[in-house]
Design a protein around this motif. Structure first.
Motif, PDB file in Angstrom:
ATOM      1  N   ASP A  56      42.255  38.567  30.898  1.00 12.07           N
ATOM      2  CA  ASP A  56      41.838  39.806  31.557  1.00 12.07           C
ATOM      3  C   ASP A  56      40.332  40.036  31.401  1.00 12.07           C
ATOM      4  O   ASP A  56      39.658  40.490  32.330  1.00 12.07           O
ATOM      5  CB  ASP A  56      42.606  40.995  30.971  1.00 12.07           C
ATOM      6  N   HIS A  61      38.243  42.243  37.154  1.00 12.99           N
ATOM      7  CA  HIS A  61      38.428  43.337  36.203  1.00 12.99           C
ATOM      8  C   HIS A  61      37.072  43.752  35.640  1.00 12.99           C
ATOM      9  O   HIS A  61      36.062  43.065  35.853  1.00 12.99           O
ATOM     10  CB  HIS A  61      39.364  42.922  35.063  1.00 12.99           C
ATOM     11  N   SER A  62      37.042  44.847  34.908  1.00 14.34           N
ATOM     12  CA  SER A  62      35.751  45.368  34.451  1.00 14.34           C
ATOM     13  C   SER A  62      35.711  45.612  32.944  1.00 14.34           C
ATOM     14  O   SER A  62      35.131  46.586  32.477  1.00 14.34           O
ATOM     15  CB  SER A  62      35.419  46.662  35.199  1.00 14.34           C
ATOM     16  N   TYR A  74      49.464  45.741  35.297  1.00 12.25           N
ATOM     17  CA  TYR A  74      48.035  45.614  35.010  1.00 12.25           C
ATOM     18  C   TYR A  74      47.726  44.349  34.209  1.00 12.25           C
ATOM     19  O   TYR A  74      47.909  44.279  32.996  1.00 12.25           O
ATOM     20  CB  TYR A  74      47.542  46.847  34.253  1.00 12.25           C
ATOM     21  N   GLY A  75      47.265  43.341  34.923  1.00 13.29           N
ATOM     22  CA  GLY A  75      46.735  42.150  34.303  1.00 13.29           C
ATOM     23  C   GLY A  75      47.708  41.330  33.480  1.00 13.29           C
ATOM     24  O   GLY A  75      48.925  41.534  33.494  1.00 13.29           O
ATOM     25  N   TYR A 104      41.015  47.580  35.577  1.00 13.57           N
ATOM     26  CA  TYR A 104      41.503  46.505  36.433  1.00 13.57           C
ATOM     27  C   TYR A 104      40.994  46.654  37.873  1.00 13.57           C
ATOM     28  O   TYR A 104      41.619  46.195  38.814  1.00 13.57           O
ATOM     29  CB  TYR A 104      43.027  46.444  36.377  1.00 13.57           C
ATOM     30  N   SER A 105      39.840  47.300  38.008  1.00 17.07           N
ATOM     31  CA  SER A 105      39.129  47.372  39.271  1.00 17.07           C
ATOM     32  C   SER A 105      37.788  46.679  39.081  1.00 17.07           C
ATOM     33  O   SER A 105      37.216  46.725  37.990  1.00 17.07           O
ATOM     34  CB  SER A 105      38.894  48.830  39.680  1.00 17.07           C
TER      35      SER A 105
END
Length: 346
Positions: free
Chosen positions: A94, A100-101, A230-231, A338-339
């Motif tokens: 991740d 992802h950020s 999420y991921g 996750y953006s």
């Protein structure tokens, strides 16, 4: 007339001073620095590792809210090592995913976390002592997801660290009525009892029964169905023994990242329930779950055990009423993490 003006000036000056003081006090309460933390885990215990796995994933999703100093695996074995490696592998996937950020939000690199892992109780005890003495200006939070043994050993070997550590533990007192009869040992063995009897000045929160409210009812399954999307870390949860999310052991982490909590005044309450100082004179820095009934005997619970079921429900309810807020906060964070290139404060 001059005297009257003098009195008015004195009153105005006093009011201004009081106003500034109130602002400063409010500022002190609202400002919270990123806390230094050690996590202790018994993820090696195959029978009870699931809650630790879920809690560690919750921690990894909040690693920019705390300054992780160490992860202590109390009793090292291959099972626990593989579990931890698998979780950190998902974190690395991740972290390095350009969609992802994590990196934009100042999460630590996977290899940096790997270097913080300590294997075994003896090594963990030494690490606790060393880190506690390293910086006495800010407290070191020890978040207990396993037993109290490493902390007990550290305190017995180096009692001077008492003033620089803050302990937050889960389920360390007498077992609740739905698990066992009154008077039986707590989950964490004699380590807890020895600390309680000897170190009366220790800053310590025991979330004793309330934590069970985190997994009560159908809501955790609904939360689970959201977070698994999420991921790689979310996907890891789908491989769990249970198809729900159990964050009972994440209570110590939640306490520190709750934006509404005042770490110096746990009695104000938050996501993790309500707390009380049952022994304010002899244990000025000790808090435990609050029971609504005044008849509950905090000193000797067995003497009021006829109220145990009632108190258990009261303590769980304190968390159940707040956990939607906690999960809303978690989902908001995950949506940003996750953006691509999304910063949390943007």
């Amino acid at each position: 007339m001059e005297k009257m003006y003098t009195y008015i000036l004195i009153i105005l000056s006093y009011s201004l001073i009081q106003g500034c003081t109130a602002v400063e006090q409010k500022k002190d309460i609202s400002v919270q620095t990123i806390p230094n933390v050690i996590i202790t885990t018994d993820i090696n215990n195959e029978s009870f590792s699931t809650t630790d796995e879920h809690a560690l994933i919750y921690l990894l999703w909040h690693l920019n809210n705390v300054r992780l100093q160490s992860v202590v695996m109390e009793e090292f074995n291959i099972y626990g090592e593989k579990k931890l490696e698998s979780i950190l592998k998902c974190y690395a996937e991740d972290f390095h995913n350009p969609s992802h950020s994590f990196q934009e939000n100042n999460f630590p690199a996977p290899n940096a976390i790997q270097q913080l892992i300590v294997k075994g109780e003896d090594a963990g005890t030494k690490k606790i002592i060393r880190l506690s003495r390293q910086n006495r200006e800010t407290p070191l939070y020890i978040l207990v997801m396993g037993s109290m043994k490493p902390i007990k050993e550290a305190l017995f070997l180096a009692p001077d660290i008492t003033q620089n550590i803050r302990v937050i533990s889960v389920g360390t007192g007498i077992k609740p009525p739905n698990e066992d009869v009154c008077g039986n040992l707590n989950w964490n063995g004699w380590g807890r009892t020895e600390i309680f009897e000897r170190f009366t000045d220790l800053w310590w929160i025991e979330n004793d029964w309330a934590f069970k409210g985190m997994s009560e009812g159908k809501a955790p399954t609904a939360y689970y169905n959201n977070v698994i999307n999420y991921g790689a870390l979310g996907k890891y949860l789908t491989e769990s023994k249970i198809q729900t999310i159990n964050l009972e052991e994440a209570i110590p982490i939640m306490f520190l990242i709750d934006s509404n909590i005042n770490v110096n005044h746990p009695e104000f309450g938050g996501w993790t329930g309500n707390y009380i100082k049952p022994f304010p004179v002899e244990r000025p820095n000790y808090w435990v779950d609050r029971a609504k009934t005044k008849k509950w005997n905090y000193r000797k619970p067995c003497n009021s055990w006829d109220l145990a079921d009632q108190v258990l429900e009261e303590r769980k309810t304190n968390i159940i009423l707040r956990r939607d807020d906690m999960f809303s906060s978690l989902l908001s964070k995950l949506n940003k993490l996750y953006s691509p290139a999304a910063r949390e404060n943007s």
